[in-house]
Design a protein around this motif. Structure first.
Motif, PDB file in Angstrom:
ATOM      1  N   TYR A 268       0.832  -1.209   0.000  1.00 40.32           N
ATOM      2  CA  TYR A 268       0.000   0.000   0.000  1.00 40.32           C
ATOM      3  C   TYR A 268       0.865   1.257   0.000  1.00 40.32           C
ATOM      4  O   TYR A 268       0.493   2.282  -0.580  1.00 40.32           O
ATOM      5  CB  TYR A 268      -0.914  -0.010   1.223  1.00 40.32           C
ATOM      6  N   ALA A 269       2.042   1.167   0.630  1.00 40.56           N
ATOM      7  CA  ALA A 269       2.946   2.318   0.687  1.00 40.56           C
ATOM      8  C   ALA A 269       3.771   2.477  -0.587  1.00 40.56           C
ATOM      9  O   ALA A 269       4.575   3.405  -0.684  1.00 40.56           O
ATOM     10  CB  ALA A 269       3.881   2.183   1.878  1.00 40.56           C
ATOM     11  N   GLY A 270       3.573   1.586  -1.540  1.00 34.65           N
ATOM     12  CA  GLY A 270       4.266   1.723  -2.821  1.00 34.65           C
ATOM     13  C   GLY A 270       5.507   0.875  -2.981  1.00 34.65           C
ATOM     14  O   GLY A 270       6.263   1.031  -3.939  1.00 34.65           O
ATOM     15  N   ILE A 271       5.754  -0.044  -2.043  1.00 36.44           N
ATOM     16  CA  ILE A 271       6.911  -0.937  -2.130  1.00 36.44           C
ATOM     17  C   ILE A 271       6.530  -2.164  -2.951  1.00 36.44           C
ATOM     18  O   ILE A 271       5.506  -2.801  -2.690  1.00 36.44           O
ATOM     19  CB  ILE A 271       7.380  -1.354  -0.726  1.00 36.44           C
ATOM     20  N   SER A 272       7.335  -2.490  -3.941  1.00 32.77           N
ATOM     21  CA  SER A 272       7.056  -3.632  -4.812  1.00 32.77           C
ATOM     22  C   SER A 272       7.388  -4.934  -4.103  1.00 32.77           C
ATOM     23  O   SER A 272       8.562  -5.206  -3.799  1.00 32.77           O
ATOM     24  CB  SER A 272       7.867  -3.521  -6.106  1.00 32.77           C
ATOM     25  N   TYR A 273       6.377  -5.736  -3.833  1.00 37.26           N
ATOM     26  CA  TYR A 273       6.585  -7.018  -3.158  1.00 37.26           C
ATOM     27  C   TYR A 273       7.450  -7.943  -4.001  1.00 37.26           C
ATOM     28  O   TYR A 273       8.367  -8.602  -3.489  1.00 37.26           O
ATOM     29  CB  TYR A 273       5.234  -7.671  -2.869  1.00 37.26           C
ATOM     30  N   VAL A 274       7.173  -7.980  -5.296  1.00 36.09           N
ATOM     31  CA  VAL A 274       7.928  -8.860  -6.194  1.00 36.09           C
ATOM     32  C   VAL A 274       9.401  -8.493  -6.187  1.00 36.09           C
ATOM     33  O   VAL A 274      10.284  -9.351  -6.057  1.00 36.09           O
ATOM     34  CB  VAL A 274       7.357  -8.782  -7.626  1.00 36.09           C
ATOM     35  N   LYS A 275       9.701  -7.204  -6.296  1.00 38.34           N
ATOM     36  CA  LYS A 275      11.097  -6.759  -6.325  1.00 38.34           C
ATOM     37  C   LYS A 275      11.814  -7.110  -5.036  1.00 38.34           C
ATOM     38  O   LYS A 275      12.957  -7.609  -5.067  1.00 38.34           O
ATOM     39  CB  LYS A 275      11.144  -5.244  -6.552  1.00 38.34           C
ATOM     40  N   ILE A 276      11.170  -6.879  -3.906  1.00 41.47           N
ATOM     41  CA  ILE A 276      11.825  -7.099  -2.614  1.00 41.47           C
ATOM     42  C   ILE A 276      12.062  -8.584  -2.364  1.00 41.47           C
ATOM     43  O   ILE A 276      13.123  -8.980  -1.858  1.00 41.47           O
ATOM     44  CB  ILE A 276      10.985  -6.485  -1.478  1.00 41.47           C
ATOM     45  N   VAL A 277      11.101  -9.422  -2.711  1.00 38.15           N
ATOM     46  CA  VAL A 277      11.284 -10.864  -2.527  1.00 38.15           C
ATOM     47  C   VAL A 277      12.473 -11.358  -3.339  1.00 38.15           C
ATOM     48  O   VAL A 277      13.317 -12.112  -2.849  1.00 38.15           O
ATOM     49  CB  VAL A 277       9.999 -11.627  -2.923  1.00 38.15           C
ATOM     50  N   ILE A 278      12.560 -10.911  -4.579  1.00 40.70           N
ATOM     51  CA  ILE A 278      13.658 -11.364  -5.440  1.00 40.70           C
ATOM     52  C   ILE A 278      14.995 -10.818  -4.945  1.00 40.70           C
ATOM     53  O   ILE A 278      16.000 -11.542  -4.894  1.00 40.70           O
ATOM     54  CB  ILE A 278      13.388 -10.956  -6.894  1.00 40.70           C
ATOM     55  N   ILE A 279      15.036  -9.547  -4.545  1.00 41.30           N
ATOM     56  CA  ILE A 279      16.294  -8.961  -4.048  1.00 41.30           C
ATOM     57  C   ILE A 279      16.756  -9.690  -2.791  1.00 41.30           C
ATOM     58  O   ILE A 279      17.932 -10.056  -2.660  1.00 41.30           O
ATOM     59  CB  ILE A 279      16.107  -7.455  -3.767  1.00 41.30           C
ATOM     60  N   ALA A 280      15.829  -9.913  -1.857  1.00 36.60           N
ATOM     61  CA  ALA A 280      16.205 -10.572  -0.598  1.00 36.60           C
ATOM     62  C   ALA A 280      16.717 -11.987  -0.846  1.00 36.60           C
ATOM     63  O   ALA A 280      17.721 -12.410  -0.250  1.00 36.60           O
ATOM     64  CB  ALA A 280      15.009 -10.597   0.358  1.00 36.60           C
ATOM     65  N   MET A 281      16.074 -12.710  -1.734  1.00 29.30           N
ATOM     66  CA  MET A 281      16.494 -14.078  -1.997  1.00 29.30           C
ATOM     67  C   MET A 281      17.803 -14.127  -2.782  1.00 29.30           C
ATOM     68  O   MET A 281      18.622 -15.031  -2.579  1.00 29.30           O
ATOM     69  CB  MET A 281      15.399 -14.837  -2.739  1.00 29.30           C
ATOM     70  N   LEU A 282      18.014 -13.174  -3.669  1.00 31.33           N
ATOM     71  CA  LEU A 282      19.288 -13.135  -4.393  1.00 31.33           C
ATOM     72  C   LEU A 282      20.452 -12.889  -3.424  1.00 31.33           C
ATOM     73  O   LEU A 282      21.507 -13.533  -3.524  1.00 31.33           O
ATOM     74  CB  LEU A 282      19.255 -12.045  -5.467  1.00 31.33           C
ATOM     75  N   ILE A 283      20.256 -11.956  -2.499  1.00 34.58           N
ATOM     76  CA  ILE A 283      21.306 -11.690  -1.502  1.00 34.58           C
ATOM     77  C   ILE A 283      21.494 -12.906  -0.600  1.00 34.58           C
ATOM     78  O   ILE A 283      22.617 -13.271  -0.251  1.00 34.58           O
ATOM     79  CB  ILE A 283      20.964 -10.443  -0.684  1.00 34.58           C
ATOM     80  N   SER A 284      20.394 -13.555  -0.238  1.00 31.89           N
ATOM     81  CA  SER A 284      20.466 -14.747   0.600  1.00 31.89           C
ATOM     82  C   SER A 284      21.266 -15.851  -0.094  1.00 31.89           C
ATOM     83  O   SER A 284      22.164 -16.457   0.500  1.00 31.89           O
ATOM     84  CB  SER A 284      19.053 -15.243   0.927  1.00 31.89           C
ATOM     85  N   GLY A 285      20.942 -16.104  -1.358  1.00 28.99           N
ATOM     86  CA  GLY A 285      21.671 -17.121  -2.101  1.00 28.99           C
ATOM     87  C   GLY A 285      23.128 -16.754  -2.294  1.00 28.99           C
ATOM     88  O   GLY A 285      24.011 -17.625  -2.260  1.00 28.99           O
ATOM     89  N   MET A 286      23.396 -15.467  -2.497  1.00 28.46           N
ATOM     90  CA  MET A 286      24.784 -15.013  -2.656  1.00 28.46           C
ATOM     91  C   MET A 286      25.593 -15.292  -1.397  1.00 28.46           C
ATOM     92  O   MET A 286      26.717 -15.806  -1.467  1.00 28.46           O
ATOM     93  CB  MET A 286      24.800 -13.516  -2.961  1.00 28.46           C
ATOM     94  N   LEU A 287      25.032 -14.958  -0.225  1.00 27.51           N
ATOM     95  CA  LEU A 287      25.742 -15.187   1.037  1.00 27.51           C
ATOM     96  C   LEU A 287      25.991 -16.675   1.264  1.00 27.51           C
ATOM     97  O   LEU A 287      27.072 -17.073   1.714  1.00 27.51           O
ATOM     98  CB  LEU A 287      24.943 -14.591   2.192  1.00 27.51           C
ATOM     99  N   ALA A 288      24.993 -17.497   0.956  1.00 30.25           N
ATOM    100  CA  ALA A 288      25.195 -18.942   1.091  1.00 30.25           C
ATOM    101  C   ALA A 288      26.264 -19.428   0.127  1.00 30.25           C
ATOM    102  O   ALA A 288      27.045 -20.336   0.448  1.00 30.25           O
ATOM    103  CB  ALA A 288      23.872 -19.680   0.853  1.00 30.25           C
TER     104      ALA A 288
END
Length: 373
Positions: A243-263
């Protein structure tokens, strides 16, 4: 009971400490059952993990692996995602690290290979996390199901590569050829010897410093960047964040990409730093243990670092205990399970009574004049 009346450190620091203490009390009963004095057992474990230079080196070596997988789970948790695929992402990230060492390591020294291995290992781990992230964000597929399925796919892929592609023809072992010695990460005792400091040999290597840097960078990212704020917002309330204008799709993908990178960085410590070849099942469950590390560390980089040190202590101290008393090495798994039980499944068991006790002992009672206009 108002949580606002209780300082944050009670839940963030004191409660985890009580949970770990409870796990150790139950562990003491286990040692008594197998006719081992709990006091003697903890002395052996402590001395084995921190009592001499080589033991400290092994403890910090294990700690390094847990830092990478713990941070990977933590960043996903901040976005409200339960990434249970750290095992597979570390596996595939390690493949990227290994391929860099097998190819570039023949022509370049470690200080050239290392940054390239960081980039490629991170990209491989992130790529393995991308498909579950996309399925969660765009198709609604549950991240727990897809990531755990990708663990099995990663294991099957690595088995195929090590048996049919990477295994030298002169051996039957499921492992690649040994990396060129020039690509090996310098051990900590070697680096200290450069400045005249003597230390016993151990597997601890340069990737430990990189792991500490990752803790600092993740802290800055989560709490001091716009993307970090958006990740925490989505994790707290996806509907309000959208509702505040944050893209759920973008954030999920960014968070998981960083997660996979750290692993994916896990392979730096184990492959380039110690094994010096790609071996089957080199992750050895560190990806799953990273979940417990993140939970115990409250998804904060400093907490992850301390929880990783605890599990490093359990690994190395448990090995010393096995050597000293001849107990099964699986006793370490039991100890880890008890820590996970009290820090995870029973995380809030002591919370209500702890808060009541704190308020009873330390909370200031409001004076009669307070609240009067």
């Amino acid at each position: 009971m108002s949580q606002a009346q209780v300082p944050a450190w009670v839940s963030v620091a004191l409660l985890p400490a009580i949970n770990v203490f409870a796990a150790f009390l139950v562990s003491a009963l286990l040692f008594m059952y197998i006719d081992i004095s709990p006091i003697d057992a903890i002395k052996v474990m402590w001395t084995g993990a921190f009592g001499y230079a080589e033991g400290i080196g092994y403890t910090l070596y294990y700690t390094t692996g847990f830092i990478f997988t713990g941070l990977a789970v933590a960043i996903a948790f901040h976005a409200g995602l339960f990434n249970i695929g750290g095992e597979g992402q570390a596996y595939i990230g390690g493949l990227g690290v290994g391929l860099v060492c097998l190819t570039l390591g023949e022509f370049a020294p470690w200080y050239v290979v290392f940054p390239v291995a960081i980039v490629v290992g991170g990209l491989f781990g992130a790529a393995w996390a991308f498909i579950p992230a996309y399925l969660q964000a765009k198709r609604g597929s549950h991240i727990v199901i897809t990531t755990i399925m990708f663990n099995f796919i990663a294991a099957s892929l690595m088995a195929y590569l090590l048996v049919d592609i990477l295994k030298p023809e002169t051996t039957m072992a499921t492992e690649s050829r040994v990396f060129a010695a020039s690509s090996w990460l310098p051990k900590m005792h070697e680096m200290l010897s450069w400045v005249g400091v003597s230390m016993s040999a151990s597997p601890l290597n340069l990737s430990f410093i990189f792991a500490l840097l990752c803790c600092l960078l993740l802290w800055l990212f989560i709490w001091h960047t716009r993307w970090g704020y958006e990740i925490r917002s989505v994790g707290s309330n996806p509907s309000a964040a959208t509702y505040a204008g944050i893209s759920y799709v973008k954030i999920v993908i960014i968070a998981m990409l960083i997660s996979g990178m750290l692993a994916g960085f896990f392979g730096l410590n184990v492959l380039q730093g110690e094994l010096h070849q790609i071996k089957l099942n080199f992750v050895e469950g560190f990806g799953f243990t990273g979940i417990a590390v993140a939970l115990m560390g409250r998804n904060h980089p400093l907490g992850v670092l301390l929880a990783s040190l605890l599990f490093g202590f359990l690994y190395q101290g448990g090995a010393e205990l096995s050597f000293e008393y001849g107990v099964d090495r699986n006793i370490v798994v039991v100890l880890q399970g008890l820590v996970i039980l009290f820090s995870g499944a029973l995380e809030h068991m002591f919370k209500p009574s702890l808060e009541r006790t704190y308020l009873k002992l330390f909370a200031k009672k409001a004076s009669p004049s307070e609240g009067v206009a």
